[in-house]
Design an enzyme around this catalytic site. Structure first.
Site, PDB file in Angstrom:
ATOM      1  N   GLU A 288       5.072  -2.988  -7.703  1.00 40.96           N
ATOM      2  CA  GLU A 288       3.674  -3.087  -7.252  1.00 40.96           C
ATOM      3  C   GLU A 288       3.084  -1.697  -7.028  1.00 40.96           C
ATOM      4  O   GLU A 288       3.741  -0.821  -6.467  1.00 40.96           O
ATOM      5  CB  GLU A 288       3.633  -3.893  -5.949  1.00 40.96           C
ATOM      6  CG  GLU A 288       2.261  -4.020  -5.324  1.00 40.96           C
ATOM      7  CD  GLU A 288       2.305  -4.649  -3.945  1.00 40.96           C
ATOM      8  OE1 GLU A 288       1.244  -5.086  -3.459  1.00 40.96           O
ATOM      9  OE2 GLU A 288       3.398  -4.710  -3.338  1.00 40.96           O
ATOM     10  N   LYS A 352      -4.223  -9.549  -7.985  1.00 41.93           N
ATOM     11  CA  LYS A 352      -3.701 -10.302  -6.847  1.00 41.93           C
ATOM     12  C   LYS A 352      -4.828 -11.135  -6.255  1.00 41.93           C
ATOM     13  O   LYS A 352      -5.908 -10.621  -5.948  1.00 41.93           O
ATOM     14  CB  LYS A 352      -3.126  -9.353  -5.799  1.00 41.93           C
ATOM     15  CG  LYS A 352      -2.416 -10.064  -4.651  1.00 41.93           C
ATOM     16  CD  LYS A 352      -1.760  -9.054  -3.713  1.00 41.93           C
ATOM     17  CE  LYS A 352      -0.981  -9.747  -2.607  1.00 41.93           C
ATOM     18  NZ  LYS A 352      -0.370  -8.766  -1.677  1.00 41.93           N
ATOM     19  N   CYS A 405       3.594  -9.104  -4.617  1.00 38.55           N
ATOM     20  CA  CYS A 405       4.053  -8.983  -3.232  1.00 38.55           C
ATOM     21  C   CYS A 405       4.262 -10.359  -2.611  1.00 38.55           C
ATOM     22  O   CYS A 405       4.991 -11.175  -3.137  1.00 38.55           O
ATOM     23  CB  CYS A 405       3.073  -8.125  -2.433  1.00 38.55           C
ATOM     24  SG  CYS A 405       3.696  -7.639  -0.798  1.00 38.55           S
TER      25      CYS A 405
END
Length: 531
Positions: A288, A352, A405
């Site tokens: 990430e 995301k 994540c």
């Protein structure tokens, strides 16, 4: 045991609070990295005995009668969440000057809020409380519902859902495919609360028999499911994945002076020759926000990536994506996964969609910024959420479910209609949490998503724990926490599923219904006995 049960039931005041907090904290030993799940045979019977003695005055009204039960569950939850997620405070110490003041809110405030769910569970269970097995069913149903609610209320935070505690190894993870993590939580509470019946001598034989039957079925299904997977073939015989774990210290990640060193390290690790007699990797995965800069600020970066990649290789990397706000729109930053081909062209991306409150964005941002508050990941002024979710196409005929994540802790985000040729792709940066239990807990939840979907999961973490996980939750390649390096592995197989998300939700509802009906009739029988 009867003497112990009676002592706990009759405890009051500070002693009662201490017992509840310690019972909750003790349950954390069942979670990674400890995995001592048998400790739940202590924590939950203690909670049952505490609730046996948690009745309010008969003339106090419904809320007054339930207040002691709510308080018992809340103290139990406070112990569980403080001991289980204290490491979140480590993220605030990365920039201690700016965020150390918030440490009590992370270490105590968030657990206090999460404990409200357990308080609600014990209060709800107390409504159907009885003397024997029925109260165990009531507590199990209430905990299942509380953990389900924790998955979506206030955007959701289903971290360390209690069902996780009964799955220390792949053999004991397979049942989650049938029940989902929330159904598993209800069954876990039932099984581990059953020994409380021995201490009160009511329903002990039936309760312990039912708990033993569930435990045997849990392990038996694990053996069956894993044996079914052993004959599976690789998703694509030419897909070899290289995971790059640079182990960049979080304090250096966005330091301008460190950008060249970090980028050069990522390129050098990616270009390492494969082990002897092994093919070169076809897909290279970085963690990430691995790129320590915006691509728009470093136009030569894509050329250097192209120079590093050999013909036919693909890079998948986390990065920050910038939208300049043309046409009067505000500037926006996104936490993104990029797919880059061997010519340095971006051929795919995914943003995301489920951001971390206070970490990546501020709820009620305009109001909170008036008080000087900012997201912990404030490097670019906070992130915006992506407006769509979908499969990410990868060269080699693959499609990936992108999970950035902590998106991997939400079961519904891993679900795809057709898993053929697909994998779960999880990039993360657990360096925020240092050498604590946090990264181990995060990895365990990634394993469960692989089992639920029966898809292989590819996970690249900045500081660890990076891993490739097969459809049975087994780790087929990994790098330990804190170590810089790479590993190559053939992409494991996916497998046909017995159940999808809808089936698991139905089974969860069925489990809750059976438990509630059992508790209701036990409660009704108790009242008739009193009449």
């Amino acid at each position: 045991m009867e003497r112990i049960a009676e002592s706990i039931m009759l405890s009051w005041g500070g002693k009662r609070i201490l017992v509840a907090v310690l019972a909750g904290a003790l349950a954390v030993l069942a979670l990674p990295p400890f995995n001592f799940f048998a400790v739940l045979f202590v924590s939950f019977p203690v909670l049952v005995w505490l609730l046996d003695g948690a009745s309010g005055p008969a003339d106090a009204g419904v809320l007054g009668r339930l207040r002691p039960a709510f308080a018992t569950g809340w103290w139990f939850g406070l112990g569980y969440f403080v001991a289980g997620i204290w490491w979140l405070g480590n993220a605030l110490l990365v920039d201690a000057e700016g965020f150390a003041w918030a440490l009590p809110f992370a270490v105590l405030g968030l657990p206090a809020v999460l404990a409200l769910f357990y308080g609600a569970a014990t209060a709800l269970a107390r409504l159907l409380w009885s003397d024997g097995l029925g109260r165990i069913a009531a507590l199990a149903a209430a905990f299942g519902l509380a953990e389900w609610a924790r998955g979506f209320v206030l955007t959701g935070f289903p971290w360390n859902v209690i069902g996780t505690a009964a799955m220390p190894a792949p053999l004991m993870m397979q049942s989650v495919e049938l029940t989902g993590i929330f159904g598993m939580s209800a069954l876990v509470v039932f099984v581990f609360s059953a020994p409380a019946l021995v201490g009160t001598r009511r329903g002990a034989v039936a309760g312990m028999g039912a708990a033993l039957l569930l435990l045997v079925a849990h392990v038996g299904y694990g053996w069956f499911a894993l044996s079914r997977l052993d004959a599976a073939q690789p998703v694509a015989p030419d897909v070899v994945v290289r995971i790059v774990q640079p182990a960049i210290d979080q304090s250096a990640k966005w330091d301008v002076a460190e950008r060249e060193r970090i980028f050069s390290q990522l390129l050098a690790l990616s270009a390492l020759p494969p082990p002897e007699a092994r093919p070169r990797p076809s897909h290279i995965v970085w963690p990430e926000t691995a790129l320590p800069f915006l691509l728009t600020e470093n136009p030569g970066a894509l050329s250097r990536i192209a120079d590093m990649l050999q013909v036919g290789q693909t890079l998948v990397t986390g990065a920050v994506r910038f939208e300049d706000g043309s046409g009067g729109a505000p500037e926006r930053y996104y936490n993104t996964i990029y797919v880059i081909d061997d010519e340095g062209q971006i051929i795919g991306s995914a943003d995301k969609a489920h951001l971390v409150p206070f970490g990546e964005y501020l709820p009620f941002e305009a109001w909170m910024r008036r008080f000087g508050l900012a997201p912990v990941a404030e490097t670019f002024g906070g992130f915006s959420a992506g407006d769509r979710r979908g499969l990410l196409a990868l060269p080699g005929g693959l499609s990936a479910v992108p999970l950035i994540c902590y998106e991997v802790i939400f079961p519904e985000l891993s679900e795809v209609a057709d898993g053929r040729g697909a994998l779960l792709l999880n990039v993360t940066n657990d360096a925020w949490y240092g050498m604590t239990p946090g990264p181990y807990q995060h990895l365990r939840q990634a394993q469960l998503r692989a089992v639920e979907t029966r898809l292989p999961l590819v996970r690249a973490a900045n500081n660890g724990i990076s891993a490739v996980i097969d459809a049975g939750g087994r780790i087929v390649g990994s790098l330990p926490l804190g170590e810089s390096g790479v590993f190559d592995v053939d992409l494991p197989a996916g497998a046909d599923r017995f159940w999808n998300m809808g089936n698991r939700q139905f089974n969860f509802g069925l489990i809750i219904a059976i438990l509630v009906i059992s508790a209701f009739f036990a409660r009704k029988g108790k009242r008739q006995g009193l009449d």
